[in-house]
Design an enzyme around this catalytic site. Structure first.
Site, mmCIF file in Angstrom:
data_model
loop_
_atom_site.group_PDB
_atom_site.id
_atom_site.type_symbol
_atom_site.label_atom_id
_atom_site.label_comp_id
_atom_site.label_asym_id
_atom_site.label_seq_id
_atom_site.Cartn_x
_atom_site.Cartn_y
_atom_site.Cartn_z
ATOM 1 N N GLU A 96 -5.994 -8.511 0.367
ATOM 2 C CA GLU A 96 -6.423 -8.529 1.768
ATOM 3 C C GLU A 96 -7.923 -8.267 1.835
ATOM 4 O OE1 GLU A 96 -4.256 -5.778 4.212
ATOM 5 O OE2 GLU A 96 -2.315 -6.288 3.329
ATOM 6 N N GLU B 71 0.828 -1.211 0.000
ATOM 7 C CA GLU B 71 0.000 0.000 0.000
ATOM 8 C C GLU B 71 0.867 1.268 0.000
ATOM 9 O OE1 GLU B 71 -2.619 -0.457 3.373
ATOM 10 O OE2 GLU B 71 -3.968 -1.767 2.254
#
Length: 488
Positions: free
Chosen positions: A272, A127
């Site tokens: 995720e 991220e």
């Protein structure tokens, strides 16, 4: 080989047999699921124990957050797909191709021998373009991705192993919250288009992390039912397409962004997705059970996928274990994403076949715990509590008090219970060091379990590294003793 050496190796083999628990797999026919295995915990299980647990549950893919040799090699011979990773703070290093090539040699090549590890992906960063990072990884991420994939190609792994960047869903946006308005965030739009083209050209997937829980947590007006997969609540109408859950809407917003970037058919991997079980009023085992039951049922259905991408969903659940050292900046729930507790025990019924049966996952076998003792507040000192406030703050800052918050599992303790919980968490994290239960004389060690109601006062597990170190030391002492006897 001499007699002494033969005996030494034989003894070592016996020790190794004692170290490894031979568990028989009883996994049912599960979905093609992955799990995230993070390492931000004060205590770790042996990698071999964790891998055996993963096998016993029929889990077929694992996403790691680093490339630790001890962890990765535990997957050798299992055929479990593994995603290894490069942390964000290392990305700048791979701006030079030689560094990327050296990394691939050290972290990929050694595991690729016959019967080795089935490495599928390299996650370049994690991220890295989060809005909260204020652009700090903007210049380092794409060059690192390019160089890692180039090194994989040059060393002969490019057809099998692909490099990609796990992205937070905040890299794309919609002006009116409908998927068809989806596009990449304006401040990174050009960069994302370059990355998407690179992924497309290299037949690599776009990896995205999607969290319906966060939609509920961050927005008090968010429709509760929309976070789950049961339907029956508010839906989103997008030009005649009905979205009954936020996951589908979020996923298809990405599909639209990819389409506008010139890659409408680029493979998407959900890196995720999960639901926490503590640290917030919405973070409970019952709601986690509800969320996963809906997700897994969706994946098992012939009508799975999303309106724009019907068919198979490639998903990694987040996560395998609770992690008591994760940052709680996003919220106290961050340390409670595990489908297993810190000690490898399942938290709630979860059927990985997607059939919704009330059955628990297979727990980790052979887990070793510290002594059954707890550190609690000594009520005999209730009148001398001048230092307790500072000690409580210290224990919570250095330990983990996230279960004490509003709506959490230990929210109903009295003041003494709160102090005891904080003391014990620090005590356990410090391997039950006697000095870690002093707290200016207000702490005391007890063998009476302090757990009450929904509030677990844990006894920590033996840390894998220290356990191996202790066993190695014990083995060497015994070997030395045997050799001394033999050579007399």
């Amino acid at each position: 080989m001499g007699q002494a050496e033969t005996l030494m190796w034989g003894f070592l083999s016996c020790i190794c047999v004692l170290w490894v628990s031979a568990a028989t797999s009883n996994a049912a026919e599960t979905l093609s699921l992955g799990v995230n295995w993070g390492g931000m915990s004060s205590h770790h299980m042996l990698p071999s124990t964790v891998v055996e647990m993963i096998k016993n549950n029929g889990i077929k893919k694992v996403k790691l957050f680093e490339s630790d040799n001890w962890t990765v090699k535990a997957f050798a011979g299992t055929d479990i797909e593994v995603m290894v990773a490069i942390p964000n703070d290392k990305l700048a290093h791979f701006g030079k191709y030689d560094h990327a090539k050296d990394w691939v040699k050290q972290n990929i090549s050694q595991h690729m021998k016959d019967g080795g590890v089935n490495i599928k992906y390299v996650a370049v960063g994690n991220e890295p373009f989060l809005s909260a990072y204020n652009g700090s990884n903007m210049k380092t991420t794409f060059p690192a991705l390019q160089n890692i994939q180039k090194a994989l190609n040059e060393l002969g792994y490019g057809d099998k192993i692909k490099a990609s960047i796990p992205q937070n869903a905040d890299v794309y946006e919609s002006s009116n919250d409908t998927p068809s308005e989806g596009q990449f965030r304006s401040d990174i739009k050009d960069l994302m288009h370059q990355i998407v083209k690179f992924l497309h050209d290299n037949n690599a997937p776009f990896i995205v992390n999607i969290y319906p829980f966060l939609s509920l947590y961050q927005n008090p007006n968010f429709p509760f039912d929309l976070a789950f997969f049961d339907g029956g609540g508010k839906s989103i109408n997008d030009k005649g397409v009905q979205y009954t859950n936020v996951f589908d809407a979020n996923y298809d917003t990405l599909v639209w962004a990819l389409t506008k970037a010139g890659a409408p058919n680029l493979k998407i991997v959900v890196g995720e997705i999960g639901w926490p079980t503590d640290g917030n009023k919405f973070a409970t085992a019952n709601l986690a059970k509800k969320f996963y039951k809906g997700l897994l049922k969706k994946m098992a259905s012939s009508k799975n996928g999303t309106p724009l991408r019907p068919g198979h969903l490639d998903v990694y659940l987040f996560s395998l274990f609770d992690e008591d050292q994760k940052s709680i900046a996003p919220g106290p729930f961050e340390r409670h994403w595990g489908i297993f507790r810190y000690d490898g025990k399942p938290k709630f019924p979860m059927d990985l076949t997607g059939q919704g049966q009330e059955k628990y996952l297979v727990a980790a076998e052979g887990v070793q715990y510290l002594t059954k003792q707890w550190c609690v507040f000594n009520k005999e000192h209730s009148n001398t509590t001048d230092t307790v406030a500072a000690d409580l703050s210290y224990a919570c800052a250095m330990g983990d008090c996230t279960a004490l918050g509003y709506g959490s599992s230990c929210n109903n303790l009295d003041s003494y219970g709160n102090i005891s919980y904080a003391y014990n968490m620090w005590f356990q994290m410090q391997d039950q060091d006697v000095q870690a239960c002093d707290f200016h004389g207000t702490g005391t060690i007890t063998t009476v379990n302090a757990s009450t109601g929904t509030c677990l006062f844990p006894v920590q597990i033996e840390n894998a590294g220290k356990r191996v170190e202790l066993m190695s030391l014990t083995g060497m002492v015994l070997l030395s003793f045997l050799v001394t006897l033999i050579l007399r």
